[in-house]
Scaffold this motif. Structure first.
Motif, PDB file in Angstrom:
ATOM      1  N   SER A   1      -4.959  -2.168 -14.064  1.00 10.15           N
ATOM      2  CA  SER A   1      -5.236  -2.271 -12.629  1.00 10.15           C
ATOM      3  C   SER A   1      -6.089  -3.493 -12.282  1.00 10.15           C
ATOM      4  O   SER A   1      -5.870  -4.139 -11.251  1.00 10.15           O
ATOM      5  CB  SER A   1      -5.916  -0.992 -12.135  1.00 10.15           C
ATOM      6  OG  SER A   1      -7.132  -0.762 -12.829  1.00 10.15           O
ATOM      7  N   ALA A   2      -7.069  -3.826 -13.124  1.00 11.55           N
ATOM      8  CA  ALA A   2      -7.923  -4.975 -12.829  1.00 11.55           C
ATOM      9  C   ALA A   2      -7.114  -6.270 -12.856  1.00 11.55           C
ATOM     10  O   ALA A   2      -7.250  -7.129 -11.972  1.00 11.55           O
ATOM     11  CB  ALA A   2      -9.072  -5.047 -13.829  1.00 11.55           C
TER      12      ALA A   2
ATOM     13  N   HIS B   1       2.849  -9.749 -12.780  1.00 13.95           N
ATOM     14  CA  HIS B   1       2.736  -8.524 -11.976  1.00 13.95           C
ATOM     15  C   HIS B   1       3.504  -7.384 -12.639  1.00 13.95           C
ATOM     16  O   HIS B   1       2.980  -6.264 -12.787  1.00 13.95           O
ATOM     17  CB  HIS B   1       3.277  -8.791 -10.567  1.00 13.95           C
ATOM     18  CG  HIS B   1       3.087  -7.643  -9.634  1.00 13.95           C
ATOM     19  ND1 HIS B   1       2.101  -7.609  -8.679  1.00 13.95           N
ATOM     20  CD2 HIS B   1       3.764  -6.467  -9.504  1.00 13.95           C
ATOM     21  CE1 HIS B   1       2.173  -6.472  -8.010  1.00 13.95           C
ATOM     22  NE2 HIS B   1       3.181  -5.770  -8.485  1.00 13.95           N
TER      23      HIS B   1
ATOM     24  N   ALA C   1      -2.398  -9.997  -7.882  1.00 15.39           N
ATOM     25  CA  ALA C   1      -2.073  -9.793  -6.470  1.00 15.39           C
ATOM     26  C   ALA C   1      -2.770 -10.829  -5.588  1.00 15.39           C
ATOM     27  O   ALA C   1      -2.186 -11.316  -4.616  1.00 15.39           O
ATOM     28  CB  ALA C   1      -2.467  -8.380  -6.043  1.00 15.39           C
ATOM     29  N   ARG C   2      -3.998 -11.181  -5.914  1.00 10.52           N
ATOM     30  CA  ARG C   2      -4.709 -12.201  -5.126  1.00 10.52           C
ATOM     31  C   ARG C   2      -4.034 -13.560  -5.290  1.00 10.52           C
ATOM     32  O   ARG C   2      -3.907 -14.315  -4.322  1.00 10.52           O
ATOM     33  CB  ARG C   2      -6.177 -12.261  -5.540  1.00 10.52           C
ATOM     34  CG  ARG C   2      -6.975 -11.008  -5.195  1.00 10.52           C
ATOM     35  CD  ARG C   2      -8.468 -11.231  -5.258  1.00 10.52           C
ATOM     36  NE  ARG C   2      -8.973 -11.504  -6.600  1.00 10.52           N
ATOM     37  CZ  ARG C   2      -9.288 -10.568  -7.489  1.00 10.52           C
ATOM     38  NH1 ARG C   2      -9.104  -9.272  -7.199  1.00 10.52           N
ATOM     39  NH2 ARG C   2      -9.760 -10.894  -8.678  1.00 10.52           N
TER      40      ARG C   2
ATOM     41  N   ASP D   1      -4.824  -6.479  -9.839  1.00  8.69           N
ATOM     42  CA  ASP D   1      -5.536  -6.914  -8.636  1.00  8.69           C
ATOM     43  C   ASP D   1      -5.701  -8.429  -8.618  1.00  8.69           C
ATOM     44  O   ASP D   1      -5.543  -9.070  -7.560  1.00  8.69           O
ATOM     45  CB  ASP D   1      -6.908  -6.242  -8.560  1.00  8.69           C
ATOM     46  CG  ASP D   1      -6.820  -4.763  -8.219  1.00  8.69           C
ATOM     47  OD1 ASP D   1      -5.752  -4.329  -7.738  1.00  8.69           O
ATOM     48  OD2 ASP D   1      -7.819  -4.042  -8.441  1.00  8.69           O
TER      49      ASP D   1
END
Length: 344
Positions: free
Chosen positions: A315-316, A306, A322-323, A319
């Motif tokens: 950003s991809a 992260h 983050a999941r 994401d």
């Protein structure tokens, strides 16, 4: 592959690195500031000292040290701690385990020559792998210590404990691999209730009662006992535990130590997580180990990824991470016992 002797010598010369010796509930720490004047500067001989404290590793024991690199979770989701535990086989690590205040005589092995006539007293903490001592040359304090030698410092009627807190003698943690000496005041009323920056000690009776040799969050093999710790520069917090901008060089430097000296299955698991992320695998398709240290390794890897994704503005990837973190790195799963302060 890094040689442990080189690792230790390099970090003794690194002002961002910290050191500690002791046991669970009683620890002496050595830290130095950038550009701080040195009273002893001999990393090749495993010695470093400032006006606030000192460390010396026993050069004859360095070759017997079994290092264990590890990382631990922080209750704060953007952080983690790391260290290199300096261990010996449990049978070779035992201290004297004195349980009463005991005079040991002049500290002839003190790092600084000026301290070698002061008198060393074992505090009688009965630690498994460390003789936790004070060193005194003040006549008034020496009189009280000698009068109460043979008594427990935990005896409320023993005046020696209060005299120690008032006089602030040097503290000396002695182990089979060396010593850490602290010259600064004891954290308490005279320091505003907090430990001073730089070298300091912690003595926490509630933790001592556990009888543990180290935190349960540290994956030390059962046959080993940690006597001290090297705390390399942390990429997300400074030596006092305050946030810092993510430093990728400090991160990479410790990862090299982790790959070489961690419990062997944990770097393999980390690589499996990274490979899955690289293939854009969704978290429901990844099986997390049942082992507590395996679970922690997955969470730590995700926290680090992260911070790296933020650093490189991906950003991809952020994401995706983050999941994974939503699935595997719930902050509520981090116990209050996880330690955020290097060396503590």
């Amino acid at each position: 592959m890094a040689d442990l002797r080189d690792v230790l010598q390099d970090h003794l010369a690194d002002e961002k690195a910290g050191w500690s010796m002791g046991s669970f509930g009683a620890v002496a720490e050595f830290h130095q500031d950038k550009g701080e004047p040195l009273d002893a500067d001999a990393p090749a001989l495993f010695v470093r000292a400032t006006r606030r404290g000192a460390i010396r590793l026993d050069a004859g024991m360095v070759g017997r040290i079994e290092p264990v690199a590890y990382e631990t979770l922080s209750p704060k989701p953007h952080r983690w701690s790391h260290a290199l535990a300096l261990c010996l086989p449990a049978g070779d690590a035992a201290g004297s385990r004195r349980d009463v205040l005991t005079e040991l005589g002049p500290d002839e092995d003190a790092v600084r020559p000026a301290d070698r006539t002061a008198i060393l007293f074992d505090m009688g903490l009965a630690l498994p792998q460390c003789d936790f001592c004070i060193r005194a040359d003040d006549p008034a304090l020496l009189a009280i210590l000698r009068e109460n030698a043979g008594r427990s410092l935990f005896d409320p009627a023993n005046p020696a404990g209060g005299a120690i807190l008032k006089a602030h003698p040097h503290r000396v943690a002695l182990t089979r691999i060396g010593r850490v000496e602290v010259f600064q005041k004891i954290g308490g009323p005279d320091t505003g209730g907090v430990s001073p920056p730089g070298p300091h000690t912690h003595l926490l009776p509630q933790l001592l009662k556990s009888g543990r040799t180290h935190s349960a969050n540290v994956p030390i093999p059962d046959h080993l006992m940690p006597l001290g710790y090297l705390h390399p520069a942390n990429p997300v917090m400074d030596g006092m535990g305050a946030d810092r901008d993510f430093d990728i060089e400090d991160h990479v430097r410790f990862q090299a130590l982790y790959d070489q000296f961690a419990r062997p299955d944990l770097p393999i698991l980390r690589k499996a997580v990274l490979a899955a992320l690289d293939k854009k695998v969704e978290p429901h398709r990844f099986t997390v180990p049942a082992d507590r240290f395996g679970r922690a390794t997955v969470r730590l890897t995700l926290r680090q990824q992260h911070r790296l994704a933020e650093k490189f503005a991906d950003s991809a990837y952020l994401d995706l991470v983050a999941r994974w973190r939503e699935a595997f790195d719930k902050v509520s799963d981090t116990t209050a016992a996880d330690d955020d302060a290097p060396g503590h």
